[in-house]
Design a protein around this motif. Structure first.
Motif, mmCIF file in Angstrom:
data_model
loop_
_atom_site.group_PDB
_atom_site.id
_atom_site.type_symbol
_atom_site.label_atom_id
_atom_site.label_comp_id
_atom_site.label_asym_id
_atom_site.label_seq_id
_atom_site.Cartn_x
_atom_site.Cartn_y
_atom_site.Cartn_z
ATOM 1 N N ARG A 136 0.902 -1.279 -0.085
ATOM 2 C CA ARG A 136 -0.047 -0.021 -0.131
ATOM 3 C C ARG A 136 0.813 1.389 -0.044
ATOM 4 N NH1 ARG A 136 -0.047 2.481 4.912
ATOM 5 N NH2 ARG A 136 0.096 1.086 6.632
ATOM 6 N N PHE A 139 1.561 1.910 -3.599
ATOM 7 C CA PHE A 139 0.527 2.539 -4.467
ATOM 8 C C PHE A 139 0.269 4.022 -3.756
ATOM 9 C CE2 PHE A 139 -1.654 -1.807 -4.922
ATOM 10 C CZ PHE A 139 -0.765 -2.105 -5.949
ATOM 11 N N VAL A 162 -4.117 -8.426 -2.273
ATOM 12 C CA VAL A 162 -3.486 -7.514 -3.518
ATOM 13 C C VAL A 162 -4.539 -7.171 -4.424
ATOM 14 C CG1 VAL A 162 -2.186 -7.637 -5.365
ATOM 15 C CG2 VAL A 162 -1.161 -8.943 -3.488
ATOM 16 N N SER A 163 -5.485 -7.942 -4.774
ATOM 17 C CA SER A 163 -6.595 -7.332 -5.515
ATOM 18 C C SER A 163 -7.334 -6.249 -4.694
ATOM 19 C CB SER A 163 -7.515 -8.581 -5.903
ATOM 20 O OG SER A 163 -8.598 -7.978 -6.656
ATOM 21 N N VAL A 166 -5.278 -3.049 -4.928
ATOM 22 C CA VAL A 166 -5.365 -2.640 -6.384
ATOM 23 C C VAL A 166 -6.690 -1.848 -6.637
ATOM 24 C CG1 VAL A 166 -5.584 -3.076 -8.791
ATOM 25 C CG2 VAL A 166 -3.869 -4.132 -7.242
ATOM 26 N N TYR A 169 -6.860 1.580 -4.644
ATOM 27 C CA TYR A 169 -6.169 2.844 -5.027
ATOM 28 C C TYR A 169 -6.494 2.932 -6.232
ATOM 29 C CZ TYR A 169 -3.825 2.759 -0.404
ATOM 30 O OH TYR A 169 -3.380 2.830 0.858
ATOM 31 N N ARG A 171 -6.037 1.271 -9.154
ATOM 32 C CA ARG A 171 -5.138 1.022 -10.069
ATOM 33 C C ARG A 171 -5.241 -0.178 -11.198
ATOM 34 N NH1 ARG A 171 -0.260 3.129 -8.779
ATOM 35 N NH2 ARG A 171 0.655 1.345 -10.045
ATOM 36 N N GLU A 172 -6.381 -0.614 -11.277
ATOM 37 C CA GLU A 172 -6.667 -2.001 -12.136
ATOM 38 C C GLU A 172 -6.035 -1.406 -13.672
ATOM 39 O OE1 GLU A 172 -10.660 -4.153 -10.568
ATOM 40 O OE2 GLU A 172 -11.043 -2.101 -11.052
ATOM 41 N N THR A 175 -1.722 -1.711 -13.376
ATOM 42 C CA THR A 175 -1.096 -2.908 -12.637
ATOM 43 C C THR A 175 -1.157 -4.041 -13.671
ATOM 44 O OG1 THR A 175 -1.910 -1.894 -10.601
ATOM 45 C CG2 THR A 175 -1.180 -4.233 -10.699
ATOM 46 N N TRP A 177 -0.150 -8.441 -12.996
ATOM 47 C CA TRP A 177 0.505 -9.352 -12.145
ATOM 48 C C TRP A 177 0.069 -10.671 -12.546
ATOM 49 C CZ3 TRP A 177 -3.877 -10.013 -7.802
ATOM 50 C CH2 TRP A 177 -5.236 -10.534 -8.465
ATOM 51 N N ILE A 195 -7.741 -6.815 -13.873
ATOM 52 C CA ILE A 195 -6.110 -6.540 -13.891
ATOM 53 C C ILE A 195 -5.375 -7.449 -14.834
ATOM 54 C CG2 ILE A 195 -4.124 -6.687 -12.231
ATOM 55 C CD1 ILE A 195 -5.763 -6.566 -9.919
#
Length: 318
Positions: A136, A139, A162-163, A166, A169, A171-172, A175, A177, A195
């Motif tokens: 975090r 991010f 983690v998802s 994401v 914040y 951030r899809e 990011t 992964w 993602i």
């Protein structure tokens, strides 16, 4: 005679169609769309210039103008998502304990000196920042910088957390992964298909097989990023005189099969980015870009930046 001509015409038609679609995949596949493309990728934040996976390393890389940060994630005993490569802390901290058995507040600091994995007999001397950070924090500090996340263990809670970070914040779209393990990648996709995904190792092998049989142009691909090593760098990381003949043959064969410009060009035309890792000298930088790689992952972000600027390498918009 008629049967032979029919077979010949069928095979010829298949070969020509495959060749056409290899060059022009848009005839069959909708091009994948992404909001970012990365040519300069900092491996573990730039493990040759700062202690790997630290906020200092990430800050340095972002200030240089890196297009993407690459990092690794594990889960602590109290289920905090930390940025760390090894599951055991011995190499990085000198304490032999698994990260999954330690609460975040009890994690020891990094050692002052760490080996650079992809540079022969090279070490990085650390500065003041020796703390293992939380995902975090990355991010929060770099909200507009794309991040490449390697999910290091097959842990459902880790993937879920983690998802969640994401999504939290927003951030899809920034990011990517995955992991070399196909089971982990499948779980990532099931947890959050929004993602973008990396190819797992089994999928890379499938990709190569499809390419050499001419079937790749007909095959749908859900992944958006191909992240592969340049096999020839192994000869720079190990003493060539200590490699057996079979090892040298294997390296040559793997390099010949993987490092194919026609393959990279086809994937690029389908909107799939190709990243080659982990390259740390100008000879390999040049070869990767000549082959049509979208981007290079390096331990030395300053060196790669200077190379890109010196050679006026621009990121294609295609």
């Amino acid at each position: 005679m008629c049967a032979a001509l029919y077979i010949l015409s069928t095979v010829t038609g298949y070969v020509l169609t495959s060749a056409l679609l290899l060059k022009c995949p848009a005839l069959l596949h909708r091009r994948k769309q992404g909001v970012f493309r990365s040519r300069h990728i900092s491996h573990r934040g730039g493990a040759g210039e700062n202690l790997e996976n630290t906020m200092a390393a990430f800050r340095h890389a972002v200030q240089l103008g890196t297009d993407m940060l690459e990092l690794d994630c594990h889960l602590t005993k109290d289920e905090q998502v930390v940025v760390l490569h090894d599951s055991n802390l011995m190499r990085s901290t000198g304490v032999s304990v698994d990260i999954s058995d330690v609460a975040y507040v009890d994690i020891p600091p990094y050692l002052c000196r760490l080996g650079v994995t992809f540079q022969k007999e090279c070490y990085c001397e650390g500065g003041d920042d020796k703390r293992i950070p939380l995902l975090r924090e990355v991010f929060e500090n770099f909200p507009t910088t794309p991040v490449n996340i390697d999910i290091k263990v097959n842990n459902d809670t880790l993937i879920k957390k983690v998802s969640e970070l994401v999504v939290k914040y927003d951030r899809e779209h920034l990011t990517v992964w995955g992991n070399s393990n196909n089971t982990i990648v499948k779980k990532c996709f099931k947890e959050n298909p929004q993602i973008p995904l990396l190819f797992s190792m089994p999928r890379v092998l499938l990709l190569v097989g499809l390419f050499y049989t001419g079937l790749l142009p007909f095959f749908p691909l859900k992944e958006q990023f191909l992240e592969i090593p340049m096999p020839s760098i192994i000869t720079k990381l190990r003493d060539p005189s200590r490699l057996t003949r079979s090892q040298r043959v294997f390296i040559w064969l793997a390099d010949t099969l993987l490092m194919r410009k026609a393959l990279f060009d086809h994937l690029t035309a389908r909107g799939i980015q190709v990243y080659i890792w982990v390259l740390n000298d100008e000879e390999d930088f040049q070869r990767a870009f000549d082959l049509g790689a979208t981007g290079i992952m390096t331990d030395y972000p300053t060196k790669l930046k200077e190379f890109i600027e010196k050679n006026s390498i621009r990121l294609s918009k295609e």
